[in-house]
Design an enzyme around this catalytic site. Structure first.
Site, mmCIF file in Angstrom:
data_model
loop_
_atom_site.group_PDB
_atom_site.id
_atom_site.type_symbol
_atom_site.label_atom_id
_atom_site.label_comp_id
_atom_site.label_asym_id
_atom_site.label_seq_id
_atom_site.Cartn_x
_atom_site.Cartn_y
_atom_site.Cartn_z
ATOM 1 N N GLU A 151 0.817 -1.223 0.000
ATOM 2 C CA GLU A 151 0.000 0.000 0.000
ATOM 3 C C GLU A 151 0.847 1.269 0.000
ATOM 4 O O GLU A 151 0.493 2.256 -0.648
ATOM 5 C CB GLU A 151 -0.945 -0.031 1.205
ATOM 6 N N GLY A 208 12.693 17.815 2.257
ATOM 7 C CA GLY A 208 12.780 16.349 2.327
ATOM 8 C C GLY A 208 11.833 15.637 1.378
ATOM 9 O O GLY A 208 11.531 14.459 1.555
ATOM 10 N N GLU A 211 13.680 12.155 -3.520
ATOM 11 C CA GLU A 211 14.405 10.900 -3.292
ATOM 12 C C GLU A 211 15.905 11.207 -3.238
ATOM 13 O O GLU A 211 16.360 12.247 -3.727
ATOM 14 C CB GLU A 211 14.153 9.931 -4.458
ATOM 15 N N ASP A 222 10.370 7.413 -10.618
ATOM 16 C CA ASP A 222 9.502 7.074 -9.489
ATOM 17 C C ASP A 222 8.059 6.845 -9.968
ATOM 18 O O ASP A 222 7.437 5.835 -9.640
ATOM 19 C CB ASP A 222 9.551 8.218 -8.461
ATOM 20 N N LYS A 226 5.719 3.444 -9.991
ATOM 21 C CA LYS A 226 4.398 3.398 -9.360
ATOM 22 C C LYS A 226 3.325 2.934 -10.348
ATOM 23 O O LYS A 226 2.413 2.186 -9.990
ATOM 24 C CB LYS A 226 4.054 4.766 -8.778
ATOM 25 N N GLY A 323 5.012 11.891 3.692
ATOM 26 C CA GLY A 323 4.894 12.220 5.111
ATOM 27 C C GLY A 323 5.147 10.991 5.964
ATOM 28 O O GLY A 323 4.802 9.881 5.588
#
Lengths: 344, 344
Positions: A151, A208, A211, A222, A226, A323
């Site tokens: 997930e 932040g 990557e 990325d 996905k 997050g």
């Protein structure tokens, strides 16, 4: 609902693992009373800090204190490398959160194999195994009667796999279209607010959002990974990374963004999967959207996916794409799925 | 997953029941193989056409043919009124789709009571029982160990109860804000495209978007009922209709809409529930939103809800708010929940 206690081993102890520990600590009572979810963290292993192992369960408050420092583990320290921990610990579920490698998926792939072979479920927040070897991992999980759940790999904090498998159960999906990378969406939003590309990139890095290898975001590796995972997990199609056409946001200039603004339009990095019979078309690229397009309104680090279905037409979900707590929650979401004992 | 066959009785045979029958007919095989969901429709009852009952299961193709006509039922006809059918049939689940009455919730409420007392689950697409008597119905369901499910009552085609209970499991919700009425959202969209209020109202009526009693939509009684249901089902708070402040779109003029457009804003009928400790504030009213507000981009008959959560911040789902197949799917979604034997 299974009544056994889940014994969790964490591979990696970065922000996601720490977010998960914080949620588990604060919600222990709620999770037990509302979902019958009972657990202990029995092991934590990192390359730099070593392996802590306590078959009765490590102390969550102590783990959260350790999260504040970079000191090596001391109490409960065990002379095990990660693979030994995965094989020999009493964990019932391995949470794989080590560094993503989209070339080989190692060492995560070896951890997953070792986990299944020793009868453990795998929750992987690491994109490597799902993007490079979903079919193999899924077969292995089925062979040993275990779960392989991912997930956290897509729309970190927003459980889209659960949405499709549980909440939209019974629908067939023929198109998936979304904003899958929060860092580049943040950069494009900043550029529209008059930052230069370099300023926006710096801001994303300082916050932040990027990557370790910036190209993963900027050049859309990325989002490519996905989209590959979405095709495998939600459509049951063995798509490979190389099957996804890819271009990143590094081709978009401030002047492109200004021009779009004058046209009441907005650039977004859009990932699209389209199914036609047995065929699938998959592509990630910057697209100039009309402001009336729901995806045009997804700003900052938010992510969003529109699922086109046979029964409901388009259903769109928008939520956090990053997050510590948010991604930690996605791991918990998979743990709760394991607790129910079924996928849908 | 239960292995018993679900025996379904339909109270009402309008567009939602017909949409459900069409889905059940087309997806019988998929539902069995993918979800282990096995069923028969054993009874259909309407005020004008009578009651058909066949304990072995009615023919779905015949039912779908009957849906094309308004003729009275003939084959399998039984001299039962609805309450007798609910009590005496061999149904395991009653699907209550009769006319919504927000004054008394009758006769739906009596049907629900009769169903529970005779050991049957209830799936109610009728807003009455959930809006007026959720606490009582829920207690009764618990007493007899049965489900009382209401997915179709809010965001018809978009399973928001399932989203919160399954996909967002573990989160606490402190605010719910959304566009819950498709008809008024369509009317406001039409007015922005230069229709007069009367023209937009006529168009909505001709397209079948309005409730039989237009005031339910225009004066926001419908959204008021839906917000009441959301508070009861998702927050476990025994909110009553009268606790929800309400004003409708009949106060919004074409000139208001033009003014908003010049300000880069848009009028929407917004329903909001805010939880503060033990208190809850609930209100439906037209609000002028900035175009950057995600709800401002929800056009036509689409519905949308933003859930503000403790772990994930805001998660927004947007999908169909009406439609025969779409609302029929919501009923199926509840039937699949019954099939799993658990709510989350």
């Amino acid at each position: 609902m299974t009544s056994a206690k889940h014994l969790i081993a964490l591979v990696g102890f970065g922000t996601v693992a720490q977010g998960l520990c914080q949620i588990l600590h604060e919600k222990r009572h709620q999770l037990l009373t509302e979902y019958g979810f009972d657990f202990e963290i029995v092991a934590v292993t990192t390359r730099s800090r070593g392996t802590m192992y306590q078959p009765q369960g490590l102390s969550l408050p102590s783990l959260l204190k350790l999260a504040q420092t970079t000191a090596g583990f001391t109490d409960d320290l065990k002379d095990w490398d990660t693979k030994t921990m995965v094989r020999n610990s009493n964990a019932t579920v391995i949470v794989e959160l080590a560094h993503t490698d989209l070339q080989t998926a190692e060492p995560a792939l070896s951890h997953c194999r070792a986990a299944f072979e020793t009868g453990k479920h795998v929750v992987s927040g690491n994109k490597g195994p799902a993007a490079l070897a979903y079919v193999e991992m899924n077969k292995l999980a089925a062979k040993y009667g275990k779960f392989f759940l991912n997930e956290a790999t897509v729309l970190s904090g927003t459980p889209v796999f659960s949405l499709v498998k549980k909440t939209l159960a019974g629908n067939k999906i023929h198109r998936i279209r979304g904003i899958l990378n929060g860092a580049t969406n943040f950069i494009l939003s900043e550029m529209e607010a008059n930052a230069t590309y370099e300023q926006a990139l710096d801001a994303a890095e300082n916050l932040g959002y990027l990557e370790a290898d910036k190209a993963a975001d900027i050049k859309a590796y990325d989002a490519q990974a996905k989209l590959t995972i979405l095709a495998n997990v939600l459509l049951g199609m063995p798509l490979q990374l190389k099957d996804v056409k890819r271009s990143g946001i590094d081709t978009i200039s401030n002047s492109d963004i200004k021009t779009a603004k004058h046209q009441n339009m907005r650039w977004k990095l859009i990932a699209t999967l389209t199914v036609q019979g047995e065929n699938i078309h998959a592509e990630v690229k910057p697209e100039k959207l009309a402001l009336s397009d729901p995806l045009a309104q997804v700003m900052g680090t938010q992510n969003s996916i529109t699922f086109s279905t046979d029964l409901l037409g388009d259903v769109t979900i928008t939520g956090p794409g990053a997050g510590s707590i948010e991604t930690g929650y996605s791991i918990l979401s998979d743990l709760l799925t394991i607790n129910t004992g079924k996928l849908s």
